[in-house]
Design a protein around this motif. Sequence first.
Motif, PDB file in Angstrom:
ATOM      1  N   LEU A   1       0.820  -1.217   0.000  1.00 29.36           N
ATOM      2  CA  LEU A   1       0.000   0.000   0.000  1.00 29.36           C
ATOM      3  C   LEU A   1       0.850   1.262   0.000  1.00 29.36           C
ATOM      4  CD1 LEU A   1      -2.981  -0.919   2.346  1.00 29.36           C
ATOM      5  CD2 LEU A   1      -2.931  -0.779  -0.143  1.00 29.36           C
ATOM      6  N   GLY A   2       2.059   1.170   0.480  1.00 32.93           N
ATOM      7  CA  GLY A   2       2.969   2.310   0.436  1.00 32.93           C
ATOM      8  C   GLY A   2       3.316   2.736  -0.980  1.00 32.93           C
ATOM      9  N   ARG A   3       3.054   1.864  -1.937  1.00 33.29           N
ATOM     10  CA  ARG A   3       3.308   2.174  -3.351  1.00 33.29           C
ATOM     11  C   ARG A   3       2.004   2.235  -4.136  1.00 33.29           C
ATOM     12  NH1 ARG A   3       7.801  -1.758  -5.454  1.00 33.29           N
ATOM     13  NH2 ARG A   3       7.493  -0.443  -7.261  1.00 33.29           N
ATOM     14  N   PHE A   4       0.890   2.470  -3.446  1.00 34.15           N
ATOM     15  CA  PHE A   4      -0.409   2.428  -4.115  1.00 34.15           C
ATOM     16  C   PHE A   4      -0.569   3.539  -5.149  1.00 34.15           C
ATOM     17  CE2 PHE A   4      -5.076   2.970  -4.406  1.00 34.15           C
ATOM     18  CZ  PHE A   4      -5.362   1.698  -4.894  1.00 34.15           C
ATOM     19  N   GLU A   5       0.080   4.671  -4.946  1.00 36.83           N
ATOM     20  CA  GLU A   5      -0.032   5.755  -5.931  1.00 36.83           C
ATOM     21  C   GLU A   5       0.502   5.302  -7.295  1.00 36.83           C
ATOM     22  OE1 GLU A   5       0.448  10.574  -6.282  1.00 36.83           O
ATOM     23  OE2 GLU A   5       1.482   9.531  -4.664  1.00 36.83           O
ATOM     24  N   GLU A   6       1.509   4.453  -7.295  1.00 34.45           N
ATOM     25  CA  GLU A   6       2.007   3.892  -8.557  1.00 34.45           C
ATOM     26  C   GLU A   6       0.926   3.038  -9.218  1.00 34.45           C
ATOM     27  OE1 GLU A   6       5.650   1.680  -7.928  1.00 34.45           O
ATOM     28  OE2 GLU A   6       6.409   3.253  -6.598  1.00 34.45           O
ATOM     29  N   THR A   7       0.222   2.258  -8.411  1.00 35.78           N
ATOM     30  CA  THR A   7      -0.856   1.413  -8.918  1.00 35.78           C
ATOM     31  C   THR A   7      -1.979   2.272  -9.502  1.00 35.78           C
ATOM     32  OG1 THR A   7      -0.301  -0.292  -7.307  1.00 35.78           O
ATOM     33  CG2 THR A   7      -2.493  -0.400  -8.277  1.00 35.78           C
ATOM     34  N   VAL A   8      -2.297   3.368  -8.826  1.00 38.20           N
ATOM     35  CA  VAL A   8      -3.327   4.293  -9.322  1.00 38.20           C
ATOM     36  C   VAL A   8      -2.936   4.798 -10.711  1.00 38.20           C
ATOM     37  CG1 VAL A   8      -4.377   6.573  -8.952  1.00 38.20           C
ATOM     38  CG2 VAL A   8      -4.159   4.978  -7.033  1.00 38.20           C
ATOM     39  N   ALA A   9      -1.667   5.133 -10.882  1.00 41.13           N
ATOM     40  CA  ALA A   9      -1.199   5.646 -12.176  1.00 41.13           C
ATOM     41  C   ALA A   9      -1.167   4.544 -13.235  1.00 41.13           C
ATOM     42  CB  ALA A   9       0.188   6.265 -12.017  1.00 41.13           C
ATOM     43  N   ILE A  10      -0.649   3.368 -12.894  1.00 42.16           N
ATOM     44  CA  ILE A  10      -0.519   2.276 -13.863  1.00 42.16           C
ATOM     45  C   ILE A  10      -1.879   1.853 -14.412  1.00 42.16           C
ATOM     46  CG2 ILE A  10       0.057  -0.186 -14.084  1.00 42.16           C
ATOM     47  CD1 ILE A  10       2.395   0.392 -12.111  1.00 42.16           C
ATOM     48  N   TYR A  11      -2.854   1.709 -13.512  1.00 39.09           N
ATOM     49  CA  TYR A  11      -4.172   1.218 -13.921  1.00 39.09           C
ATOM     50  C   TYR A  11      -5.187   2.338 -14.188  1.00 39.09           C
ATOM     51  CZ  TYR A  11      -2.312  -3.301 -12.638  1.00 39.09           C
ATOM     52  OH  TYR A  11      -1.551  -4.429 -12.568  1.00 39.09           O
ATOM     53  N   HIS A  12      -4.733   3.581 -14.151  1.00 39.49           N
ATOM     54  CA  HIS A  12      -5.580   4.735 -14.449  1.00 39.49           C
ATOM     55  C   HIS A  12      -6.845   4.751 -13.577  1.00 39.49           C
ATOM     56  CE1 HIS A  12      -3.246   5.812 -18.058  1.00 39.49           C
ATOM     57  NE2 HIS A  12      -3.067   4.499 -18.144  1.00 39.49           N
ATOM     58  N   TYR A  13      -6.709   4.422 -12.304  1.00 37.70           N
ATOM     59  CA  TYR A  13      -7.868   4.433 -11.407  1.00 37.70           C
ATOM     60  C   TYR A  13      -8.499   5.821 -11.316  1.00 37.70           C
ATOM     61  CZ  TYR A  13      -6.589  -0.235  -9.652  1.00 37.70           C
ATOM     62  OH  TYR A  13      -6.314  -1.564  -9.532  1.00 37.70           O
ATOM     63  N   TYR A  14      -7.682   6.861 -11.436  1.00 39.62           N
ATOM     64  CA  TYR A  14      -8.198   8.227 -11.405  1.00 39.62           C
ATOM     65  C   TYR A  14      -9.146   8.476 -12.579  1.00 39.62           C
ATOM     66  CZ  TYR A  14      -4.454   8.822 -14.783  1.00 39.62           C
ATOM     67  OH  TYR A  14      -3.637   8.684 -15.872  1.00 39.62           O
ATOM     68  N   ARG A  15      -8.855   7.867 -13.730  1.00 44.06           N
ATOM     69  CA  ARG A  15      -9.734   7.998 -14.896  1.00 44.06           C
ATOM     70  C   ARG A  15     -11.064   7.300 -14.626  1.00 44.06           C
ATOM     71  NH1 ARG A  15      -7.072   5.697 -19.876  1.00 44.06           N
ATOM     72  NH2 ARG A  15      -7.813   3.708 -19.090  1.00 44.06           N
ATOM     73  N   GLN A  16     -11.002   6.147 -14.010  1.00 47.58           N
ATOM     74  CA  GLN A  16     -12.216   5.418 -13.657  1.00 47.58           C
ATOM     75  C   GLN A  16     -13.072   6.244 -12.696  1.00 47.58           C
ATOM     76  OE1 GLN A  16     -11.449   1.748 -11.589  1.00 47.58           O
ATOM     77  NE2 GLN A  16     -13.569   1.063 -11.750  1.00 47.58           N
ATOM     78  N   LEU A  17     -12.452   6.860 -11.703  1.00 44.40           N
ATOM     79  CA  LEU A  17     -13.216   7.673 -10.750  1.00 44.40           C
ATOM     80  C   LEU A  17     -13.778   8.930 -11.414  1.00 44.40           C
ATOM     81  CD1 LEU A  17     -11.052   7.194  -7.565  1.00 44.40           C
ATOM     82  CD2 LEU A  17     -13.358   6.336  -7.967  1.00 44.40           C
ATOM     83  N   ALA A  18     -13.029   9.528 -12.322  1.00 43.82           N
ATOM     84  CA  ALA A  18     -13.549  10.689 -13.054  1.00 43.82           C
ATOM     85  C   ALA A  18     -14.755  10.273 -13.894  1.00 43.82           C
ATOM     86  CB  ALA A  18     -12.453  11.292 -13.939  1.00 43.82           C
TER      87      ALA A  18
END
Length: 188
Positions: free
Chosen positions: A84-101
């Motif tokens: 979880l300490g590297r979760f921001e990398e996962t957010v970027a790799i899988y474009h989770y921010y795009r999914q939430l938008a």
Amino acid sequence: WHIVQGCIESIKMHEVANELICKNGFGKFHDAIAEKEITFDIMWNAQDEPEVNVPIKAKIDRFLIDHQEKTITLIDLKTTAKPLGRFEETVAIYHYYRQLAWYRMCLATEYPDYEITEAYIVAVQTNKEYPCDVFKIDESYLKAGVKEYEALLDRIAFHMARSNWGNSMETQLGCIHNLVLADDSTNV
């Protein structure tokens, strides 16, 4: 079964995650809605192409509604094998921010009188002690997500308008692809 049970227990032990996933956000919200499917059509056009009707669909893990303030808080549940300490990398790799938008846009369409004020990811690690943490997604991420999903909608509308899914948009537009060697790739 053990992984699922470990993740569930971890969420229940994390005070904020438990409120967002299992309860109603510390009593602040009137409704907690899980696994809501939203479908609708929008008219969209790619540059220099006729407008087309694009079917839209989302299945949202969870959101909390405050009817008095007319606000919605969006929550997405994610599991990860990475720390979880590297979760921001996962957010970027899988474009989770795009999914939430995307989910935010769908909620705004479904609930036009409400403002979607916050977006969270509750993440649970699927190994070791199943640690859980909550990540608030900043507006900067959501704005980047909007740009990305709009570019994808442009691509879909382009192919729909031309009724040609066999060739890429770039090929249909006569694009030449540039291949560039990165500066640090001298050992090719």
